[in-house]
Design an enzyme around this catalytic site. Sequence first.
Site: not given
Ligand code: TEU
Ligand code: CA
Length: 531
Positions: A21, A23, A25, A98, A195, A235, A310-311
Amino acid sequence: MNYDHFLNWNIYQIYPRSFFDSNKDGIGDLNGITAKLEHLKELGINAVWLSPCFKSPNDDNGYDISDYYDIMDEFGTMEDWKKMIDKMHLLGIRLIMDLVPNHTSTAHRYFQSSRQGKDNPYSDYYYWFDTPPNDWKAAFGGSAWQYDDLRKQYYLHSYAISQADLNWNNPMVRTEMKKIIDFWVNLGVDGFRIDVIDQISKDFSGNNGFGPHLHSYIREMFGREETKHLFTVGECGVDDEEEVINHAHPKRKELVTLFQFDHFDKARTGKFAFDKDRKYDLNRTRETLIKWQEFSQKEGLLYSIFTDNHDQPRFLSRTLDQSALRYECATMLATMFYLLKGIPFIYQGQEIGVLNSTYYDLDSYRDIEGINYFHDNEMHFSSIELMEMIANGSRDNARRPMPWSNNRNGGFSEATPWIPVNLDCEHINVENDRKAEKSIYSYYQKLLAFRKKRLFIEGTFINRTGARSNCFIYERHLNDERVLVVVNFDKPQIIHLDNSIKEVLISNYLDALHQSHRLYQPYETTVYKIN
Ligand code: TEU
Ligand code: CA
């Protein structure tokens, strides 16, 4: 055409909301990324995949886009974005954006027009039905069909209610998506992570995914003159060999590579699990890795190597049994994965061994998936049970602020962060790790430099594990040069190698010996030069 020139890309995934971050916030932003690019450069990174930074109401942290041509207010401006990409390019770092083609936010003006009725230019941008044509479920709970009061019809949302699926059968939607791609390509982006690519074509009588026009749509977007230089990673939850070839074989002119997930899915009981079911069985992980290494090699495909994104909860937390061995385990996983053949992706925090943080109150979570899971509680668990499962399985485990230093909030922000920091950020952070005698960051640095060798880029993969268990032994070779990677998954064990060993090239134990029959330490990983 082949894709081999991408094999020397070392890609780092940034989740912008949680990176840095600038700035005050409490929310990570683009200027924050620009400020930290040297951290990546020094690590040995030469490409960044940036999770969505477009305008969005943030119901799904930017995967619900309301304007594909502009930057999310909280992240900065188009000017900031340009400064960021310029600095990246100056440092020799490519930028992979993305692309979210399957759905928009319902706040997007297309959806807002579409819901007005059946006779406006956007009325067929989404799937509308008087009655739902099937009983598909949404990924974040409930039915995938939502009734809209204004249009008086149902629309499809494969994810949140506020993420409406675009109707790709409509050529105007496809034209619009090409315009979006070209807009960013003209601004200099080097590639896209796409995605849920497998969901853009639908067959309403089957499952939600891999519809009949999928491949023609992908070619329409990425088989063009304008896009043929791009790096693309789809993905794609696919484990069928034929389908993998269809998506990512160079002769098909579709995608460069895929994110496949079976090294996660086959090794766990479910998205949200109790503590006892939480750990990965690396023997199974190894089997999927071997399968796809051999397959990609045989078919001439590029394999994407990753443990985290991130998932997913932190892979390290799903492997590590004793926190005292965090360095050994983190470096073991890095070596096991990143010396395979393919393109490495490193998720922010992995390079310093960030772990899950076990919060037991729902207020410490932000992710719609976990929060909906708690409220839906379809299996009637107690709230204590639910919180345990969420603590283990939540995507927020990967989304807490990147810990940079010993300062307040791990040095991520001077303001209260949008999501609580890792409980151990005063201990596990970049500053401490880089100073430590056993530095995970330094090991990653060494490993990424090491894998620049042609042998790791082009060399053949050969599995040498044989019938052994709790370990992974593989060889990479190119012409006369051969190296052997020996990975001990956990407890000390004696491993007898069939090869004669010349020297130790890299190891996560200082005193590793070059003997073909010896005891391996917990999580020991040693790479040898062999005859
Ligand atoms: O994830 C899609 C997906 O394949 C799901 O399995 C996802 O892993 C989700 O975490 C269920 O547990 C993609 C993105 O990576 C995710 O962050 C988004 O929420 C999703 O698409 C919708 O855009
Ligand atoms: Ca910020």
